[in-house]
Scaffold this active site. Structure first.
Site, PDB file in Angstrom:
ATOM      1  N   GLU A  57      26.213   5.393 -18.533  1.00  0.00           N
ATOM      2  CA  GLU A  57      27.144   6.294 -19.224  1.00  0.00           C
ATOM      3  C   GLU A  57      28.184   6.853 -18.258  1.00  0.00           C
ATOM      4  O   GLU A  57      27.876   7.248 -17.133  1.00  0.00           O
ATOM      5  CB  GLU A  57      26.374   7.447 -19.887  1.00  0.00           C
ATOM      6  CG  GLU A  57      27.263   8.333 -20.738  1.00  0.00           C
ATOM      7  CD  GLU A  57      26.469   9.237 -21.686  1.00  0.00           C
ATOM      8  OE1 GLU A  57      25.239   9.311 -21.543  1.00  0.00           O
ATOM      9  OE2 GLU A  57      27.110   9.844 -22.561  1.00  0.00           O
ATOM     10  N   GLU A  68      25.887  12.003 -31.001  1.00  0.00           N
ATOM     11  CA  GLU A  68      25.231  12.926 -30.075  1.00  0.00           C
ATOM     12  C   GLU A  68      25.824  14.318 -30.249  1.00  0.00           C
ATOM     13  O   GLU A  68      27.036  14.473 -30.360  1.00  0.00           O
ATOM     14  CB  GLU A  68      25.447  12.450 -28.636  1.00  0.00           C
ATOM     15  CG  GLU A  68      24.802  13.336 -27.590  1.00  0.00           C
ATOM     16  CD  GLU A  68      24.964  12.772 -26.184  1.00  0.00           C
ATOM     17  OE1 GLU A  68      23.955  12.355 -25.603  1.00  0.00           O
ATOM     18  OE2 GLU A  68      26.102  12.727 -25.680  1.00  0.00           O
TER      19      GLU A  68
HETATM   20 MN    MN Z   1      26.512  10.953 -24.274  1.00  0.00          MN
END
Ligand code: MN
Length: 315
Positions: free
Chosen positions: A150, A244
């Site tokens: 990420e 998220e």
């Molecule tokens: Mn994230």
């Protein structure tokens, strides 16, 4: 029209808990809303009873991905070889857990710790991260698992903050099963152009988090999801799109503090998750409708192998 990118929800929408009973509840709730993927987060992969959870996932008919975020005490970009080795072991355990759960992707903050660094990354630290991820990638390959690293903002890592930097890291790691994981919350802070970042990532993009600029309800902040999703589809992205969002209404205090959740923008998990599912379904379908008939005129496709729908929605 069906949405071909699988839509996912992160388990932290409901709980930080890792007991089988808590995860069973989350699996049932996510599947009931319509999500096709549940992203399980394991700071400690040993804490999850993977055999029990795999059965719950199968019963609910929902797919799974794994996510983790390394802590300063297990930072593979540390210059301290003991700390780096600890992080590498956690990543290996996370890979094994994903495989045992039946997933194929491990995403999240893999290349360093997720915390606010007080000085720039060092050459040695970066080299340690690259070497560790290369070894973990080879291990993951044996299970058919890809690592999706990420890209997060400057307040949460010092190693890689943009897609361009992420691609440079991938080049150094030199393993095809290591990909980028982009997140609109972080991109909104760091990228000059979200669309440019998506197209730059191309087929090295393996995973996507959609998060609002305020970490709350989709559409309640500054992220232009319509434009972002159109570009994802144009770029050929066929992977998961996972929602998220964070609130201390459900997070443990330590996790809230790690993520700097100092005020809550929601308190009802089911309402938030159902809203995001409806929002994303509509947005992705709208993007597909708008793109009917468009074709990339270059000699090579922009990214993956996705075929856009033809006129009238025919494939
Ligand atoms: Mn994230």
């Amino acid at each position: 029209m069906t949405v071909r990118n699988k839509l996912g929800a992160q388990a932290l929408l409901w709980t930080c808990g890792t007991s089988s009973e808590e995860l069973r509840e989350v699996i049932i709730r996510a599947a009931a809303i319509g999500y096709e993927i549940l992203e399980l987060v394991f700071p400690d992969p040993d804490a999850i009873d993977v055999n029990a959870v795999r059965v719950f996932l199968q019963d609910a008919g929902i797919g799974v991905t794994g996510a983790t975020a390394l802590a300063p005490s297990s930072d593979i970009s540390s210059e301290d070889s003991t700390i780096s080795a600890r992080g590498e072991e956690i990543l290996r355990k996370a890979v094994r857990a994903v495989a045992e759960l039946g997933g194929t992707q491990l995403c999240g903050m893999l290349c360093s710790a997720l915390h606010k660094y007080s000085s720039p990354a060092t050459e040695t630290g970066r080299a340690n991260s690259v070497a560790a991820l290369r070894r973990v990638a080879d291990y993951a390959d044996g299970f058919g698992i890809s690592l999706c690293s990420e890209i997060v903002n400057r307040y949460e890592t010092n190693l890689v903050n943009t897609t361009e930097q992420g691609l440079a890291l991938l080049k150094d790691i030199a393993r095809p099963n290591v990909k980028l994981h982009l997140d609109t919350y972080h991109m909104n802070i760091e990228e000059s152009s979200m669309e440019g970042a998506v197209l730059m990532a191309g087929d090295r993009l393996g995973y996507v988090h959609v998060g609002e600029s305020n970490r709350g309800y989709l559409g309640s902040g500054n992220v232009d999801f319509a434009s972002f999703l159109r570009t994802l589809l144009l770029g050929g992205y066929t992977g998961p799109i996972v929602f998220e969002s964070f609130s201390s209404a459900v997070l443990e205090p330590s996790v809230s503090s790690q993520l700097c959740v100092w005020r809550n923008v929601w308190d009802n998990s089911d309402d938030l998750a159902a809203h995001a599912y409806a929002y994303l379904t509509t947005a992705v379908e709208s993007a597909e409708r708008g793109l009917r008939g468009y074709r990339w005129a270059g000699s090579q496709p922009l990214g993956g192998k996705r075929d856009l729908p033809g006129p009238g929605g025919k494939q």
